[in-house]
Design an enzyme around this catalytic site. Structure first.
Site, PDB file in Angstrom:
ATOM      1  N   MET A  30       0.849  -1.198   0.000  1.00 20.67           N
ATOM      2  CA  MET A  30       0.000   0.000   0.000  1.00 20.67           C
ATOM      3  C   MET A  30       0.887   1.251   0.000  1.00 20.67           C
ATOM      4  SD  MET A  30      -3.440  -0.953   2.017  1.00 20.67           S
ATOM      5  CE  MET A  30      -2.878  -0.784   3.688  1.00 20.67           C
ATOM      6  N   GLY A  31       2.152   1.080  -0.400  1.00 20.64           N
ATOM      7  CA  GLY A  31       3.040   2.234  -0.501  1.00 20.64           C
ATOM      8  C   GLY A  31       3.605   2.644   0.844  1.00 20.64           C
ATOM      9  N   ALA A  32       4.098   3.915   0.914  1.00 21.19           N
ATOM     10  CA  ALA A  32       4.857   4.398   2.075  1.00 21.19           C
ATOM     11  C   ALA A  32       5.932   3.358   2.389  1.00 21.19           C
ATOM     12  CB  ALA A  32       3.954   4.662   3.283  1.00 21.19           C
ATOM     13  N   GLY A  36      11.496  -2.891   5.022  1.00 17.62           N
ATOM     14  CA  GLY A  36      10.817  -4.198   4.986  1.00 17.62           C
ATOM     15  C   GLY A  36      10.324  -4.503   3.576  1.00 17.62           C
ATOM     16  N   HIS A  37       9.640  -3.511   2.956  1.00 18.26           N
ATOM     17  CA  HIS A  37       9.147  -3.711   1.578  1.00 18.26           C
ATOM     18  C   HIS A  37      10.324  -3.948   0.626  1.00 18.26           C
ATOM     19  CE1 HIS A  37       5.759  -0.997   3.089  1.00 18.26           C
ATOM     20  NE2 HIS A  37       5.143  -2.103   2.733  1.00 18.26           N
ATOM     21  N   GLY A 149       5.224  -9.799   4.179  1.00 16.56           N
ATOM     22  CA  GLY A 149       5.984  -9.715   5.433  1.00 16.56           C
ATOM     23  C   GLY A 149       5.262 -10.455   6.556  1.00 16.56           C
ATOM     24  N   GLU A 150       6.071 -11.002   7.471  1.00 15.37           N
ATOM     25  CA  GLU A 150       5.492 -11.750   8.599  1.00 15.37           C
ATOM     26  C   GLU A 150       4.943 -10.839   9.690  1.00 15.37           C
ATOM     27  OE1 GLU A 150       8.404 -14.568   9.933  1.00 15.37           O
ATOM     28  OE2 GLU A 150       7.872 -15.997   8.350  1.00 15.37           O
ATOM     29  N   GLN A 155      -2.540 -12.026   8.231  1.00 17.37           N
ATOM     30  CA  GLN A 155      -2.797 -11.777   6.804  1.00 17.37           C
ATOM     31  C   GLN A 155      -2.075 -12.831   5.945  1.00 17.37           C
ATOM     32  OE1 GLN A 155      -2.745  -7.806   4.663  1.00 17.37           O
ATOM     33  NE2 GLN A 155      -0.646  -8.411   4.287  1.00 17.37           N
TER      34      GLN A 155
END
Ligand code: PAF
Length: 282
Positions: A30-32, A36-37, A149-150, A155
């Site tokens: 979702m951006g930002a 991590g991303h 991501g964990e 999710q």
């Protein structure tokens, strides 16, 4: 670097790669973007010939309008960060209309009870929104592997269930949590924290680590009481939930069983900003 805003254009671009069975790695966000991303992107680049990242703040997974409105939107900065990783990443940054046309509504899903625990309990409809967007993005991109991501462990389990239930032919790859130096789990929502709130929020991971230590000798209930007390003593935080759960079913641990894997999950408000974290316990 290619950026698509329309799914028709992205699909047309990907068609020849799909026809030649090129492995496509997909990182939905979702951006930002934070480290991590970027670590998901790096892993995806290592494992695939082509990498697609989506950047889309999905309205149907927000049960709180203020949270949706205040969710950080930083597309230009995000693009720079993606370029810093590689020039060979395809970005899909659609509008709400491109994804939903005029019906901004979520499909209803059953995830065998996973959706009723923790985040699902406290954010009604959240996982219907997540299921809707992730399924739609998988249909558009048709990746071979998708990376999550964990930190959002519930999710991750729900997306694995989605793929299994709908027989979507791809592999879901869970990746470790990235943390700030003080232990705070990296999250797009951290952008909304002041410098002092960011520092103070180190308490969340510190408490999880203490909970993990205690879980060696104490019951889940005793550990939960310790966590509740810790946050009562720090009134700048409001604890929404702390749950020790079976990693597979996500059902609360009532009595420990030797053969099961457990995980602690937490959601905390800091000045109205909701932060979540998780730790494996055994
Ligand atoms: O984890 C997220 O950022 C979102 O829930 C996701 C998977 C991109 C769906 O909007």
């Amino acid at each position: 670097m290619l950026i698509f805003n329309k799914q028709t254009d992205l699909k047309a671009y990907l068609a020849s790669f799909l026809a030649s069975n090129t492995s496509i790695g997909f990182v939905p966000t979702m951006g930002a973007l934070h480290e991590g991303h970027l670590s998901l992107l790096r892993k995806s680049l290592q494992e695939n010939k082509m990498v697609v990242m989506s950047i889309f703040v999905n309205p149907t997974q927000f049960n709180n309008t203020e949270d949706l409105e205040k969710y950080p939107r930083t597309l230009d900065r995000d693009i720079e960060k993606v370029i810093s990783v590689s020039n060979n990443i395809v970005i899909y940054a659609p509008s709400v209309e491109d994804i939903y046309t005029e019906n901004i509504i979520a499909q209803s899903f059953h995830f065998d009870g996973l959706e009723h625990q923790m985040e699902g309990k406290h954010r009604p409809g959240h996982f219907n929104g997540v299921g809707t967007i992730v399924k739609r993005l998988f249909e558009i991109v048709q990746p071979s592997k998708a990376y999550f991501g964990e930190k959002d462990f519930q999710q991750l389990q729900i997306i694995k269930k989605l793929v299994q239930k709908y027989k979507i032919p791809l592999k879901i790859v869970g990746c470790p949590i990235h943390r700030e130096k003080n232990g705070l789990a990296m999250s797009s929502r951290n952008e909304r924290l002041s410098a002092s709130e960011r520092e103070e929020s180190a308490l969340i991971f510190k408490t999880l680590k203490n909970a993990k230590k205690m879980f060696g000798t104490k019951t889940a209930n005793e550990v939960s009481n310790f966590v509740k007390k810790t946050f009562e003593n720090h009134p700048q935080f409001s604890l929404e939930y702390f749950q020790i759960a079976d990693e597979t079913t996500l059902k609360p641990c009532i009595r420990k069983s030797k053969n099961k894997k457990y995980r602690a999950f937490i959601a905390v408000f800091v000045n109205n900003i909701r932060l979540i974290d998780t730790i494996s316990l055994n």
